[in-house]
Write a protein that holds these residues in place. Structure first.
Motif, PDB file in Angstrom:
ATOM      1  N   GLY A  64     -33.580 -60.169   0.874  1.00  0.00           N
ATOM      2  CA  GLY A  64     -32.405 -61.010   0.700  1.00  0.00           C
ATOM      3  C   GLY A  64     -32.566 -62.395   1.305  1.00  0.00           C
ATOM      4  N   ARG A  65     -33.794 -62.756   1.658  1.00  0.00           N
ATOM      5  CA  ARG A  65     -34.034 -64.082   2.221  1.00  0.00           C
ATOM      6  C   ARG A  65     -34.394 -65.067   1.116  1.00  0.00           C
ATOM      7  NH1 ARG A  65     -38.100 -62.643   7.288  1.00  0.00           N
ATOM      8  NH2 ARG A  65     -37.252 -60.551   7.755  1.00  0.00           N
ATOM      9  N   GLU A  66     -34.334 -66.351   1.455  1.00  0.00           N
ATOM     10  CA  GLU A  66     -34.697 -67.390   0.502  1.00  0.00           C
ATOM     11  C   GLU A  66     -36.220 -67.519   0.419  1.00  0.00           C
ATOM     12  OE1 GLU A  66     -32.893 -69.284  -1.547  1.00  0.00           O
ATOM     13  OE2 GLU A  66     -31.116 -68.128  -0.964  1.00  0.00           O
ATOM     14  N   PRO A  67     -36.763 -67.657  -0.795  1.00  0.00           N
ATOM     15  CA  PRO A  67     -38.209 -67.886  -0.930  1.00  0.00           C
ATOM     16  C   PRO A  67     -38.614 -69.193  -0.250  1.00  0.00           C
ATOM     17  CG  PRO A  67     -37.226 -67.260  -3.027  1.00  0.00           C
ATOM     18  CD  PRO A  67     -36.087 -67.548  -2.093  1.00  0.00           C
ATOM     19  N   ILE A  68     -39.739 -69.187   0.423  1.00  0.00           N
ATOM     20  CA  ILE A  68     -40.253 -70.373   1.095  1.00  0.00           C
ATOM     21  C   ILE A  68     -41.748 -70.489   0.816  1.00  0.00           C
ATOM     22  CG2 ILE A  68     -38.531 -70.484   2.941  1.00  0.00           C
ATOM     23  CD1 ILE A  68     -40.359 -68.865   4.705  1.00  0.00           C
ATOM     24  N   PRO A  69     -42.329 -71.681   0.979  1.00  0.00           N
ATOM     25  CA  PRO A  69     -43.767 -71.842   0.730  1.00  0.00           C
ATOM     26  C   PRO A  69     -44.590 -71.019   1.705  1.00  0.00           C
ATOM     27  CG  PRO A  69     -42.647 -73.967   0.776  1.00  0.00           C
ATOM     28  CD  PRO A  69     -41.660 -72.955   1.281  1.00  0.00           C
TER      29      PRO A  69
END
Length: 209
Positions: A64-69
């Motif tokens: 449920g976290r935001e995708p990050i690089p």
């Protein structure tokens, strides 16, 4: 379900979503340990270069976290690479065999070693331990990177081989590995194993010739 049970269940799902290269680039001893840390919110979801951007997206969906690089400190996404031993320089020290997490290297003390390509995950753990620098990593997937270069079947096989090696060495697997899904079907038979070894030796002899 208790909080501890929920974390264990999530860790098993995360572990199943990882490529199982067991490369330690994430900073943890294996994929299962990293999965457990992510499930307990102790590690970021962007620390697996072999999984690449698609791997981050998978973990984002599960947590449920935001995708990050990808974290550049862990490495960059790239093609699948396979270890190749230059048998002419190999001194048979067996250090690479001890370092390989999936028992993909075949050889004896003071005898030529060779890599069984089908079992190699490209973890690169064998490279720094070689005292004569005779191990190279070769691109095996061309332009395909991350999960485009690695299949779920390969990940499952790598996971099973890592688990088998862990048990052989008398070590305890990480909890996520114990709780994870198992592949259906019988284990490879002894004739199949012998055939794989014979094929690897034949390929090594052909390269030397």
């Amino acid at each position: 379900m208790t909080r501890q049970a929920a974390a264990a269940s999530l860790a098993a799902l995360i572990d199943a979503a990882l490529p199982q290269t067991q490369c330690r680039r994430c900073g943890y001893p294996d994929c299962a340990a990293y999965a457990q840390a992510v499930a307990q919110d102790e590690a970021a979801i962007n620390r697996c270069p072999p999984g690449g951007a698609q791997g981050v997206a998978r973990l984002a969906a599960l947590t449920g976290r935001e995708p990050i690089p990808l974290d550049p400190e862990c490495g960059a996404e790239g093609p699948l690479s396979l270890a190749v031993i230059d048998e002419a320089w190999c001194i048979g020290c067996t250090l690479c065999i001890k370092a390989c997490p999936t028992d993909a290297i075949l050889g004896l003390n003071k005898r030529m070693h060779t890599v069984i390509a089908a079992h190699c995950t490209g973890c690169e753990l064998c490279v720094p331990v070689c005292p004569v620098d005779c191990i190279l990593m070769e691109n095996a997937s061309g332009q395909r990177t991350g999960w485009q270069a690695w299949s779920p079947q390969q990940a499952m096989q790598a996971r099973q081989r890592y688990a088998a090696r862990t048990l052989r060495l008398g070590q305890q697997p990480s909890p996520a590995a114990e709780d994870g899904p198992q592949q259906d079907g019988p284990a490879p038979s002894l004739p199949d194993k012998r055939a794989a070894v014979a094929a690897a030796l034949a390929a090594a002899r052909a390269r030397r010739a």
